[in-house]
Design an enzyme around this catalytic site. Structure first.
Site, PDB file in Angstrom:
ATOM      1  CG  LEU A 238      -2.229  -0.621   1.251  1.00 23.52           C
ATOM      2  CD1 LEU A 238      -2.873  -0.514   2.634  1.00 23.52           C
ATOM      3  CD2 LEU A 238      -3.139  -0.047   0.205  1.00 23.52           C
ATOM      4  CG  ASP A 239       0.994   3.863  -3.296  1.00 23.26           C
ATOM      5  OD1 ASP A 239       1.987   3.182  -3.614  1.00 23.26           O
ATOM      6  OD2 ASP A 239       0.067   4.132  -4.066  1.00 23.26           O
ATOM      7  CG  HIS A 240       3.860   7.613   1.523  1.00 27.65           C
ATOM      8  ND1 HIS A 240       4.081   7.705   0.164  1.00 27.65           N
ATOM      9  CD2 HIS A 240       3.650   8.870   1.971  1.00 27.65           C
ATOM     10  CE1 HIS A 240       4.016   8.977  -0.188  1.00 27.65           C
ATOM     11  NE2 HIS A 240       3.755   9.695   0.878  1.00 27.65           N
TER      12      HIS A 240
ATOM     13  NE  ARG B 232       0.669   7.576  -6.410  1.00 27.59           N
ATOM     14  CZ  ARG B 232       0.475   7.912  -5.140  1.00 27.59           C
ATOM     15  NH1 ARG B 232       0.968   7.164  -4.185  1.00 27.59           N
ATOM     16  NH2 ARG B 232      -0.204   8.984  -4.823  1.00 27.59           N
TER      17      ARG B 232
ATOM     18  CB  SER C 111      -2.938   3.894   0.313  1.00 29.50           C
ATOM     19  OG  SER C 111      -2.917   4.519  -0.951  1.00 29.50           O
TER      20      SER C 111
END
Length: 177
Positions: free
Chosen positions: A39-41, A139, A43
Site C-alpha cells: 500500500l502506498d505511504h 497507484r 494509502s
C-alpha cells in the site's frame, strides 16, 4: 501465519527505513513476517503479512486475481458516467485497465480521523465510492479516478479476497491464520 494490519496513513510498507518516515517495524511486533503486497505511504487500510512464501505468492500473483476492495474519497460529486467508465476499464499511460467494480458509497460511520486531515474546500464537495480491482498496478485506483475526472483524496483498502478490515483499528494487527 497470516496477519492483518490496518496500515495508517504515512507508513511505508517495509520494515527498514532511513528514519524519515515510519515503517511497519513500528506497528508489527511479530518477527519473520513480510507484506504480501503493498500500500502506498499515502494509502491506508488492510495489509496482509505472512511468513509463508507460497501464501504470499497466491495473494499477490496477478494470475490468482485476488479481488481488492477500496473505499475511496474523491474530489467532486462523482457521476454515474464516471462510475460506468471505471466499470468498463479506463486507459492509463501504461495501457487499459481491466473492468473494475465501482459504486457509490456513504461515508462510513466507523471511519477514523486521518492525520493530517484531508483538505477541505467549501465550494467543492467530495464523494465516497467503492472500487474493486483484480489487478494491481502502481497507484492504480488513484490514476483511474483521476482519469475519469475525480482525483482521489483518501484511499482505504477494506478487503483482500476473503479477508476484511472488519473494525481493526489503525496501527493494530490481528492474526488470521
Amino acid at each position: 501465519m497470516l496477519l492483518a494490519l490496518n496500515k495508517p496513513y504515512g507508513v511505508l510498507c517495509q520494515f527498514s527505513g532511513d528514519g524519515s518516515r515510519p515503517t511497519l517495524a513500528g506497528y508489527v511486533q511479530q518477527k519473520d513476517v513480510y507484506p504480501a503486497g503493498r500500500l502506498d505511504h499515502d494509502s491506508e487500510g488492510l495489509l496482509l503479512l505472512t511468513d509463508d512464501g507460497r501464501l504470499a505468492h497466491r495473494l499477490t500473483d496477478p494470475r490468482h486475481k485476488q479481488p481488492k476492495t477500496y473505499l475511496v474519497q474523491v474530489d467532486g460529486a462523482i457521476t454515474d458516467e464516471a462510475l460506468a467508465a471505471l466499470r468498463r476499464g479506463v486507459t492509463l499511460n501504461d495501457g487499459p485497465t481491466l473492468p473494475a467494480g465501482a459504486g457509490h458509497a456513504a461515508e462510513p460511520d466507523w471511519l477514523w480521523p486521518r492525520d493530517p486531515p484531508v483538505r477541505f474546500r467549501k465550494a467543492i464537495p467530495t464523494s465516497w465510492l467503492t472500487v474493486t480491482l483484480r489487478e494491481g498496478r502502481n497507484r492504480q485506483v488513484r490514476r483511474m479516478t483521476a482519469a475519469v475526472g475525480f482525483p482521489t483524496l483518501r484511499l482505504i483498502r477494506v478487503r483482500i479476497g476473503d479477508w476484511a478490515l472488519d473494525g481493526l483499528p489503525p496501527g493494530e494487527t490481528r492474526r488470521l491464520l
